[in-house]
Design a protein around this motif. Structure first.
Motif, PDB file in Angstrom:
ATOM      1  N   GLU A   1      -7.786   2.549 -11.990  1.00  0.00           N
ATOM      2  CA  GLU A   1      -6.805   1.477 -12.193  1.00  0.00           C
ATOM      3  C   GLU A   1      -6.008   1.772 -13.452  1.00  0.00           C
ATOM      4  O   GLU A   1      -6.581   2.062 -14.499  1.00  0.00           O
ATOM      5  CB  GLU A   1      -7.500   0.123 -12.315  1.00  0.00           C
ATOM      6  N   ARG A   2      -4.688   1.714 -13.340  1.00  0.00           N
ATOM      7  CA  ARG A   2      -3.808   1.977 -14.476  1.00  0.00           C
ATOM      8  C   ARG A   2      -2.580   1.067 -14.380  1.00  0.00           C
ATOM      9  O   ARG A   2      -2.242   0.591 -13.297  1.00  0.00           O
ATOM     10  CB  ARG A   2      -3.350   3.449 -14.497  1.00  0.00           C
ATOM     11  N   PRO A   3      -1.891   0.842 -15.486  1.00  0.00           N
ATOM     12  CA  PRO A   3      -0.689  -0.001 -15.458  1.00  0.00           C
ATOM     13  C   PRO A   3       0.533   0.753 -14.946  1.00  0.00           C
ATOM     14  O   PRO A   3       1.590   0.787 -15.584  1.00  0.00           O
ATOM     15  CB  PRO A   3      -0.529  -0.410 -16.922  1.00  0.00           C
ATOM     16  N   SER A   4       0.392   1.396 -13.799  1.00  0.00           N
ATOM     17  CA  SER A   4       1.463   2.184 -13.209  1.00  0.00           C
ATOM     18  C   SER A   4       1.198   2.251 -11.708  1.00  0.00           C
ATOM     19  O   SER A   4       0.036   2.357 -11.291  1.00  0.00           O
ATOM     20  CB  SER A   4       1.484   3.598 -13.810  1.00  0.00           C
ATOM     21  N   PRO A   5       2.214   2.192 -10.870  1.00  0.00           N
ATOM     22  CA  PRO A   5       1.971   2.233  -9.423  1.00  0.00           C
ATOM     23  C   PRO A   5       1.469   3.592  -8.958  1.00  0.00           C
ATOM     24  O   PRO A   5       1.793   4.626  -9.554  1.00  0.00           O
ATOM     25  CB  PRO A   5       3.357   1.926  -8.828  1.00  0.00           C
ATOM     26  N   VAL A   6       0.681   3.590  -7.902  1.00  0.00           N
ATOM     27  CA  VAL A   6       0.245   4.836  -7.273  1.00  0.00           C
ATOM     28  C   VAL A   6       1.400   5.352  -6.418  1.00  0.00           C
ATOM     29  O   VAL A   6       1.926   4.639  -5.559  1.00  0.00           O
ATOM     30  CB  VAL A   6      -1.004   4.614  -6.405  1.00  0.00           C
ATOM     31  N   ILE A   7       1.803   6.597  -6.664  1.00  0.00           N
ATOM     32  CA  ILE A   7       2.908   7.200  -5.927  1.00  0.00           C
ATOM     33  C   ILE A   7       2.410   7.966  -4.708  1.00  0.00           C
ATOM     34  O   ILE A   7       3.012   7.916  -3.631  1.00  0.00           O
ATOM     35  CB  ILE A   7       3.705   8.148  -6.847  1.00  0.00           C
ATOM     36  N   SER A   8       1.311   8.680  -4.873  1.00  0.00           N
ATOM     37  CA  SER A   8       0.759   9.493  -3.788  1.00  0.00           C
ATOM     38  C   SER A   8      -0.738   9.613  -3.992  1.00  0.00           C
ATOM     39  O   SER A   8      -1.245   9.472  -5.119  1.00  0.00           O
ATOM     40  CB  SER A   8       1.415  10.882  -3.778  1.00  0.00           C
ATOM     41  N   LEU A   9      -1.438   9.874  -2.884  1.00  0.00           N
ATOM     42  CA  LEU A   9      -2.895   9.960  -2.937  1.00  0.00           C
ATOM     43  C   LEU A   9      -3.357  10.827  -1.767  1.00  0.00           C
ATOM     44  O   LEU A   9      -2.784  10.785  -0.678  1.00  0.00           O
ATOM     45  CB  LEU A   9      -3.479   8.551  -2.856  1.00  0.00           C
ATOM     46  N   HIS A  10      -4.394  11.612  -2.003  1.00  0.00           N
ATOM     47  CA  HIS A  10      -4.979  12.414  -0.928  1.00  0.00           C
ATOM     48  C   HIS A  10      -6.433  12.667  -1.258  1.00  0.00           C
ATOM     49  O   HIS A  10      -6.809  12.761  -2.436  1.00  0.00           O
ATOM     50  CB  HIS A  10      -4.246  13.750  -0.770  1.00  0.00           C
ATOM     51  N   ALA A  11      -7.269  12.742  -0.224  1.00  0.00           N
ATOM     52  CA  ALA A  11      -8.695  12.971  -0.424  1.00  0.00           C
ATOM     53  C   ALA A  11      -9.212  13.887   0.667  1.00  0.00           C
ATOM     54  O   ALA A  11      -8.690  13.899   1.790  1.00  0.00           O
ATOM     55  CB  ALA A  11      -9.450  11.644  -0.403  1.00  0.00           C
TER      56      ALA A  11
ATOM     57  N   VAL B   1       0.864  -1.171   0.000  1.00  0.00           N
ATOM     58  CA  VAL B   1       0.000   0.000   0.000  1.00  0.00           C
ATOM     59  C   VAL B   1       0.908   1.230   0.000  1.00  0.00           C
ATOM     60  O   VAL B   1       1.724   1.404   0.902  1.00  0.00           O
ATOM     61  CB  VAL B   1      -0.923   0.024   1.233  1.00  0.00           C
ATOM     62  N   THR B   2       0.780   2.067  -1.000  1.00  0.00           N
ATOM     63  CA  THR B   2       1.679   3.213  -1.141  1.00  0.00           C
ATOM     64  C   THR B   2       1.105   4.505  -0.587  1.00  0.00           C
ATOM     65  O   THR B   2       1.861   5.444  -0.318  1.00  0.00           O
ATOM     66  CB  THR B   2       2.030   3.421  -2.624  1.00  0.00           C
ATOM     67  N   ALA B   3      -0.216   4.585  -0.417  1.00  0.00           N
ATOM     68  CA  ALA B   3      -0.830   5.821   0.089  1.00  0.00           C
ATOM     69  C   ALA B   3      -2.226   5.525   0.598  1.00  0.00           C
ATOM     70  O   ALA B   3      -2.931   4.666   0.051  1.00  0.00           O
ATOM     71  CB  ALA B   3      -0.892   6.883  -1.011  1.00  0.00           C
ATOM     72  N   VAL B   4      -2.632   6.238   1.659  1.00  0.00           N
ATOM     73  CA  VAL B   4      -4.007   6.162   2.136  1.00  0.00           C
ATOM     74  C   VAL B   4      -4.491   7.571   2.461  1.00  0.00           C
ATOM     75  O   VAL B   4      -3.688   8.474   2.730  1.00  0.00           O
ATOM     76  CB  VAL B   4      -4.154   5.271   3.398  1.00  0.00           C
ATOM     77  N   ALA B   5      -5.794   7.746   2.424  1.00  0.00           N
ATOM     78  CA  ALA B   5      -6.427   9.003   2.810  1.00  0.00           C
ATOM     79  C   ALA B   5      -7.750   8.662   3.462  1.00  0.00           C
ATOM     80  O   ALA B   5      -8.372   7.646   3.141  1.00  0.00           O
ATOM     81  CB  ALA B   5      -6.640   9.904   1.592  1.00  0.00           C
ATOM     82  N   ALA B   6      -8.175   9.494   4.401  1.00  0.00           N
ATOM     83  CA  ALA B   6      -9.454   9.292   5.076  1.00  0.00           C
ATOM     84  C   ALA B   6     -10.274  10.566   4.951  1.00  0.00           C
ATOM     85  O   ALA B   6      -9.754  11.670   5.112  1.00  0.00           O
ATOM     86  CB  ALA B   6      -9.225   8.936   6.544  1.00  0.00           C
ATOM     87  N   VAL B   7     -11.555  10.412   4.662  1.00  0.00           N
ATOM     88  CA  VAL B   7     -12.447  11.551   4.476  1.00  0.00           C
ATOM     89  C   VAL B   7     -13.535  11.504   5.543  1.00  0.00           C
ATOM     90  O   VAL B   7     -14.266  10.511   5.669  1.00  0.00           O
ATOM     91  CB  VAL B   7     -13.074  11.543   3.071  1.00  0.00           C
ATOM     92  N   ASP B   8     -13.639  12.586   6.309  1.00  0.00           N
ATOM     93  CA  ASP B   8     -14.631  12.683   7.379  1.00  0.00           C
ATOM     94  C   ASP B   8     -15.839  13.440   6.841  1.00  0.00           C
ATOM     95  O   ASP B   8     -15.908  14.660   6.871  1.00  0.00           O
ATOM     96  CB  ASP B   8     -14.018  13.427   8.570  1.00  0.00           C
ATOM     97  N   SER B   9     -16.809  12.687   6.307  1.00  0.00           N
ATOM     98  CA  SER B   9     -18.017  13.275   5.725  1.00  0.00           C
ATOM     99  C   SER B   9     -19.229  12.600   6.343  1.00  0.00           C
ATOM    100  O   SER B   9     -19.115  11.903   7.360  1.00  0.00           O
ATOM    101  CB  SER B   9     -18.006  13.086   4.205  1.00  0.00           C
ATOM    102  N   GLU B  10     -20.407  12.798   5.779  1.00  0.00           N
ATOM    103  CA  GLU B  10     -21.602  12.138   6.303  1.00  0.00           C
ATOM    104  C   GLU B  10     -21.429  10.628   6.304  1.00  0.00           C
ATOM    105  O   GLU B  10     -21.905   9.944   7.199  1.00  0.00           O
ATOM    106  CB  GLU B  10     -22.821  12.536   5.474  1.00  0.00           C
TER     107      GLU B  10
END
Length: 558
Positions: A482-492, A444-453
């Motif tokens: 989904e893509r043929p490339s690794p996820v480097i970073s992620l934010h939500a 797992v290269t990145a995670v994000a958590a969203v505090d919504s309803e």
């Protein structure tokens, strides 16, 4: 794209007179013991380029399910080594600032289907820098994963140079075949004024690159083959830098050389301009970029002074709560700088004593900042207000867990800490217990958590997928992306227009997704992307080794 393209050829049968050579090419392709480099040579008009055009389209006969090896056709006529590097990198799904970067990226990246491609390089003899390109081809042939077919006219230096000190398969179309025009490049369109921002955005980008590179070499400017050294502020009298256009082009070159509308190219070039550029360039590029889906809010680059460049970016965070309106920018030394979101001006530093490198950061709503070090362990930097005892107990429990089982990604929302691991699982530590999901195959290269309803977790992995999960429920079966490339970073984050998810991929692409529905927007800054973030207002932040860029999606009413 390049103006010199091979003549159309039937993908079923080779051009008349080249049948024997076509059979030889197919034999070379299917022979595992054959050299990685095949040289196609012959006299002018012998059918070399037409043969490669046929080879690019040729596939298995109907009814045969055998998988076709990907073939990537790159015309070299008029190209510099740097322009060819950017084109090849883009076609193979990697990011490279220089020929050396390209060789390294292909030698070390995961062996995805694109990495097993056959490169078809035409008209080496007609390139702007044939010697430098010959050196690059020789280096690529040594990678082992990529096969190359190179066309070069007999009687020119290129064929002899390629055959020196290496195994090379040779297909020689000796003599005329009676078909005039094969192998002769199309006449290049005239170059624009290289100081005209609109002109360079509408011209052939590879020819613009060649002009910038060869002009810079003649003038003794840095930034050609060993990596386009990114100048800081262009000199006031440096006419060869064209008011800062050349420096910006070198910074974002791989993105600029892609096939795209002039408005999109103008946005990329605008986002790459340093603060010392000719002030007339920005309004001209901004006007042309009005047709793109983004508006540039601000950009800071190495060498900028007003405000100063914040340094290389390895991790990014957009804070809320007591730190509302503040960006957190971590560099490779472990320092975390605070910036004002409005203009990236300095706002201080995060007071922490984390040894080594910070690989992830997570601002919590109460002003606390959680950090993950390069050994996968958790560190807590408390804010100015006292923390609730239950939050202290939660972070202590997470810290104790990561001391035994290191994490690879980190996020936080009110009353919850989310961690990814190297085995593909995501763990949500909350006040009501622990929830887990096996979301990815591999790290797992990145995670994000969203505090919504409906709070949710978003995760990205080395497997090239982005997945959504509500702790306590089963993960959604279909990935968000989904893509043929690794996820480097992620934010939500949650915004006034609904939740947004920013994703950076290993091939240099950045995407902004709307999980509740709506178009996905994309942007390629050019250099490798290290980190992305989304602000509460919906702006996209993109961090690289030498830039920090802030974009805002255009809305129909804007």
């Amino acid at each position: 794209m390049p103006s010199a393209t091979p003549s159309p050829a039937d993908g079923g049968r080779p051009v008349t007179g080249t049948e024997t050579e076509a059979t030889a090419l197919l034999g070379w392709l299917t022979d595992p013991e054959a050299p990685r480099l095949c040289l196609v040579t012959g006299a002018p008009g012998s059918g070399k380029t037409a043969l490669l055009g046929w080879f690019a389209k040729h596939g298995p006969r109907a009814g045969r399910p055998r998988r076709r090896t990907a073939r990537v056709l790159v015309p070299l006529a008029g190209q510099s080594a740097l322009g060819a590097t950017w084109t090849i990198a883009d076609r193979l799904g990697v990011v490279a600032r220089s020929p050396g970067d390209l060789v390294h990226a292909l030698a070390t990246s995961e062996a995805r289907p694109a990495g097993r491609a056959v490169l078809l390089l035409t008209d080496l003899h007609a390139a702007a820098e044939p010697a430098a390109l010959t050196d690059l081809i020789a280096e690529l042939a040594g990678v082992g994963r990529v096969r190359l077919v190179v066309e070069a006219r007999s009687g020119t230096p290129a064929p002899a140079a390629l055959r020196t000190d290496r195994r090379v398969a040779v297909v020689d179309l000796d003599g005329e075949d009676g078909t005039p025009g094969h192998g002769a490049p199309e006449r290049a369109r005239p170059l624009p004024d290289l100081s005209d921002p609109v002109g360079v955005c509408t011209a052939d980008p590879l020819l613009v690159t060649t002009a910038y590179v060869t002009g810079a070499a003649a003038a003794g400017l840095p930034g050609t083959l060993d990596g386009p050294e990114v100048p800081g502020r262009p000199g006031e009298n440096a006419a060869e830098d064209h008011g800062g256009l050349r420096a910006a082009w070198m910074r974002a070159g791989q993105s600029l050389c892609r096939e795209q509308a002039p408005a999109e190219r103008a946005l990329v070039l605008l986002s790459a301009l340093g603060d010392g550029a000719d002030p007339r360039l920005r309004p001209a590029l901004a006007e042309l970029a009005e047709g793109s889906p983004w508006r540039l809010r601000w950009a800071r680059h190495r060498g900028d002074l007003t405000p100063p460049w914040p340094g290389p970016v390895t991790v990014l965070g957009a804070a809320g709560g007591p730190l509302e309106g503040t960006l957190l920018v971590g560099d490779r030394t472990g320092a975390v700088r605070l910036l004002h979101e409005a203009d990236a001006s300095p706002a201080g530093r995060l007071a922490h004593t984390v040894p080594g490198r910070v690989t992830a950061l997570a601002p919590a709503p109460d002003g606390t900042v959680l950090l993950l070090d390069d050994r996968g362990r958790l560190h807590t930097v408390r804010g100015t207000t006292p923390r609730a005892p239950y939050l202290e107990r939660l972070t202590e429990a997470v810290s104790a867990t990561l001391a035994r089982h290191p994490g690879t990604a980190l996020a936080a929302i009110a009353g919850s800490v989310v961690v990814g691991d190297r085995l593909g699982s995501v763990h949500a530590f909350g006040l009501r217990g622990l929830h887990q999901a096996a979301s990815h195959s591999g790290r797992v290269t990145a995670v994000a958590a969203v505090d919504s309803e409906t709070p949710f977790v978003c995760s990205g992995g080395a497997d090239g997928t982005v997945r959504l999960w509500t702790p306590g429920r089963d993960p959604r079966p279909e990935p968000l992306a989904e893509r043929p490339s690794p996820v480097i970073s992620l934010h939500a984050t949650e915004t006034p227009h609904g939740p947004l998810v920013a994703v950076a991929w290993g091939d240099g692409l950045v995407e902004l997704h709307r999980p509740e529905g709506g178009p996905t927007l994309s942007f390629r800054p050019g250099p490798p992307v290290r980190a992305v973030a989304v602000t509460g207002a919906g702006s996209l932040l993109i961090g690289t080794d030498e830039s920090l860029v802030c974009l805002t999606p255009r809305r129909p009413s804007s």
